[in-house]
Design a protein around this motif. Sequence first.
Motif, PDB file in Angstrom:
ATOM      1  N   ASP A 249       0.602  -1.791   0.221  1.00 34.80           N
ATOM      2  CA  ASP A 249       0.355   0.024   0.438  1.00 34.80           C
ATOM      3  C   ASP A 249       0.838   1.061   0.000  1.00 34.80           C
ATOM      4  O   ASP A 249       1.489   1.430   0.763  1.00 34.80           O
ATOM      5  N   PRO A 250       1.181   2.371  -0.951  1.00 41.54           N
ATOM      6  CA  PRO A 250       2.123   2.868  -0.938  1.00 41.54           C
ATOM      7  C   PRO A 250       1.646   4.148   0.320  1.00 41.54           C
ATOM      8  O   PRO A 250       2.420   5.375  -0.105  1.00 41.54           O
ATOM      9  N   ARG A 251      -0.072   4.076   0.301  1.00 39.05           N
ATOM     10  CA  ARG A 251      -0.075   4.999   1.869  1.00 39.05           C
ATOM     11  C   ARG A 251       0.911   5.167   2.626  1.00 39.05           C
ATOM     12  O   ARG A 251       0.962   5.281   3.921  1.00 39.05           O
ATOM     13  N   ARG A 252       1.058   3.356   2.723  1.00 42.12           N
ATOM     14  CA  ARG A 252       2.393   3.330   4.151  1.00 42.12           C
ATOM     15  C   ARG A 252       3.492   3.672   3.811  1.00 42.12           C
ATOM     16  O   ARG A 252       4.319   2.979   4.844  1.00 42.12           O
ATOM     17  N   ARG A 253       3.665   4.396   2.644  1.00 39.86           N
ATOM     18  CA  ARG A 253       5.261   4.421   2.224  1.00 39.86           C
ATOM     19  C   ARG A 253       5.289   6.028   2.922  1.00 39.86           C
ATOM     20  O   ARG A 253       5.347   6.495   1.500  1.00 39.86           O
ATOM     21  N   SER A 254       6.071   6.769   3.755  1.00 39.68           N
ATOM     22  CA  SER A 254       6.699   8.222   3.795  1.00 39.68           C
ATOM     23  C   SER A 254       6.999   8.277   4.528  1.00 39.68           C
ATOM     24  O   SER A 254       7.982   7.188   5.978  1.00 39.68           O
TER      25      SER A 254
END
Length: 190
Positions: free
Chosen positions: A148-153
């Motif tokens: 999930d790209p939203r969990r890569r920050s």
Amino acid sequence: MGTPTEPPRCLGVVLAGGLSSRMGRDKALLSWRGRPLIEHQLEVLREAGVDEARVSGMRPDYQGVADATPQAGPLGGLAGIAQAVIGDADLLVIPVDMPLLQANLLQRLRSEQPQASSVSFAGHVLPLRLRLNTRSREALAELMSRGDPRRRSLRALQSALGHVELALGAGEAAQLADCNTETQWNEVAG
């Protein structure tokens, strides 16, 4: 590599691999005080005393380091830098779109809380000082593997490393103005 009495080498990193979709044109090449913004940001890093300045993103004219994963945001850029850098170092990371940033503020970020793994200013993710070592490389790899790209920050990376925030002094917050849109750029470049 640093010893207990000697700080690790410090590499400056300009994050310049984004698509500039909100701006509608390449932010790195915007003219700032007579030259491309990317060149200004590299100069600010040099003035801050970094041992070497690098560009994150496919920028052949600036020996840019490709993102580890294309279109993965700043974390993908840092992962690419982490793969390209041999050994441990402190990374002094700035975005290309923060033209008011000054070397003295970066020197504060570089020198305060020297043992911290991750340091930024209160309320801001960038600029960032990141201790690049085995632990941070493992955290980067784990975050980049998330589906999930939203969990890569950057916030997730900071949280994983035990982040420290520094208070901003009077007048310093203005240096952290982001220019993501044409309107924001016009306000700053005025």
